[in-house]
Motif scaffolding. Structure first.
Motif: not given
Length: 59
Positions: A4-7, A15-18, A32-33, A38-42
């Motif tokens: 959860k804190t990796a990024k 490429e993440e935005l895509q 799910e997204i 590998n990002r937080t929901e917020e």
């Protein structure tokens, strides 16, 4: 360091935005997204908002 804190506070790569745009376009939910990226929901919700994307299922 947990996944959860990796990024934590890392800028979004093109490429993440895509991938965010693709998953949101397929009607995937926020949880799910965020997990797929590998990002937080917020963080995911904020990135979508900043880039004019709509996530249909916010929970």
């Amino acid at each position: 360091m947990s996944d959860k804190t990796a990024k934590h506070k890392q800028p979004w790569k093109p490429e993440e935005l895509q991938r965010l745009r693709s998953l949101a376009g397929k009607g995937k939910g926020l949880k799910e997204i965020a997990k797929a990226l590998n990002r937080t929901e917020e963080s995911t919700k904020e990135a979508a908002k900043q880039h004019g994307m709509e996530i249909k299922k916010l929970r």
